[in-house]
Design an enzyme around this catalytic site. Sequence first.
Site, PDB file in Angstrom:
ATOM      1  N   SER A 155       0.832  -1.202   0.000  1.00 37.53           N
ATOM      2  CA  SER A 155       0.000   0.000   0.000  1.00 37.53           C
ATOM      3  C   SER A 155       0.870   1.258   0.000  1.00 37.53           C
ATOM      4  O   SER A 155       1.667   1.452  -0.920  1.00 37.53           O
ATOM      5  CB  SER A 155      -0.977  -0.062   1.189  1.00 37.53           C
ATOM      6  OG  SER A 155      -1.996   0.892   1.043  1.00 37.53           O
ATOM      7  N   ASP A 159     -10.108  -5.143  -3.790  1.00 37.05           N
ATOM      8  CA  ASP A 159      -9.533  -4.118  -2.905  1.00 37.05           C
ATOM      9  C   ASP A 159     -10.460  -2.901  -2.830  1.00 37.05           C
ATOM     10  O   ASP A 159     -10.669  -2.221  -3.833  1.00 37.05           O
ATOM     11  CB  ASP A 159      -8.151  -3.703  -3.427  1.00 37.05           C
ATOM     12  CG  ASP A 159      -7.365  -2.867  -2.430  1.00 37.05           C
ATOM     13  OD1 ASP A 159      -7.994  -2.069  -1.702  1.00 37.05           O
ATOM     14  OD2 ASP A 159      -6.133  -2.993  -2.392  1.00 37.05           O
ATOM     15  N   HIS A 168      -7.916  -5.505   0.604  1.00 34.67           N
ATOM     16  CA  HIS A 168      -6.684  -4.719   0.798  1.00 34.67           C
ATOM     17  C   HIS A 168      -5.817  -5.456   1.814  1.00 34.67           C
ATOM     18  O   HIS A 168      -5.716  -5.073   2.977  1.00 34.67           O
ATOM     19  CB  HIS A 168      -7.028  -3.303   1.259  1.00 34.67           C
ATOM     20  CG  HIS A 168      -5.876  -2.343   1.153  1.00 34.67           C
ATOM     21  ND1 HIS A 168      -5.285  -2.023  -0.054  1.00 34.67           N
ATOM     22  CD2 HIS A 168      -5.188  -1.654   2.100  1.00 34.67           C
ATOM     23  CE1 HIS A 168      -4.294  -1.161   0.159  1.00 34.67           C
ATOM     24  NE2 HIS A 168      -4.212  -0.928   1.464  1.00 34.67           N
TER      25      HIS A 168
END
Length: 230
Positions: free
Chosen positions: A119, A174, A208
Amino acid sequence: MCGNNMSAPLPAIVPAARKATAAVIFLHGLGDTGHGWAEAFAGIRSAHIKYICPHAPVMPVTLNMNMAMPSWFDIIGLSPDSLEDETGIKQAAENVKALIDQEVKNGIPSNRIILGGFSQGGALSLYTALTTQQKLAGVTALSCWLPLRASFPQGPIGGVNRDISILQCHGDLDPLVPLMFGSLTAEKLKTLVNPANVTFRTYAGMMHSSCQQEMMDIKQFIDKLLPPVD
């Protein structure tokens, strides 16, 4: 300076089981620490590789109503047209380059180092690899995007990492960094470096986060690029 000077605790490290001849430097996501990723790498380690998972400094994050949390740089929004913390991103990249230099001083050449992250950490790993003069072995960029993408040329980058190998991974469900951002990033990366060396993998049903198959793909990527030398 907003605290972005790596004034954070020492990295979580998975030491090599024998003499370290290669290293992986992996940057966690927003609000996290390096510990969970160090554990994940301990599960896929190779004996000659050292895995370094630094902790981000704590700073207020605009996206989270200015709450202070571990963050490599400020995040204002998560859409492709959000404003970006250019100063913070560039400073964070310098800090990562300093970490790479430290490993080089420890005797591991930069071309035996893979940079990676999840991320926000993945975003920083991509930006650093594309702007550094240190020749790296590769990048593993998970569930992320390329920051300051307008600052990159229309054609291939100059410098030492034009042929760098990039493994980019993304979950197709995600909700935070949508798959579309990941695929747009992969397309942009293919214009900046040798497109034959950019691999974009998606994982069905993954949000995610990470998954076992992704970790196995990362292990395969690392072990191929960083084979034992003795």
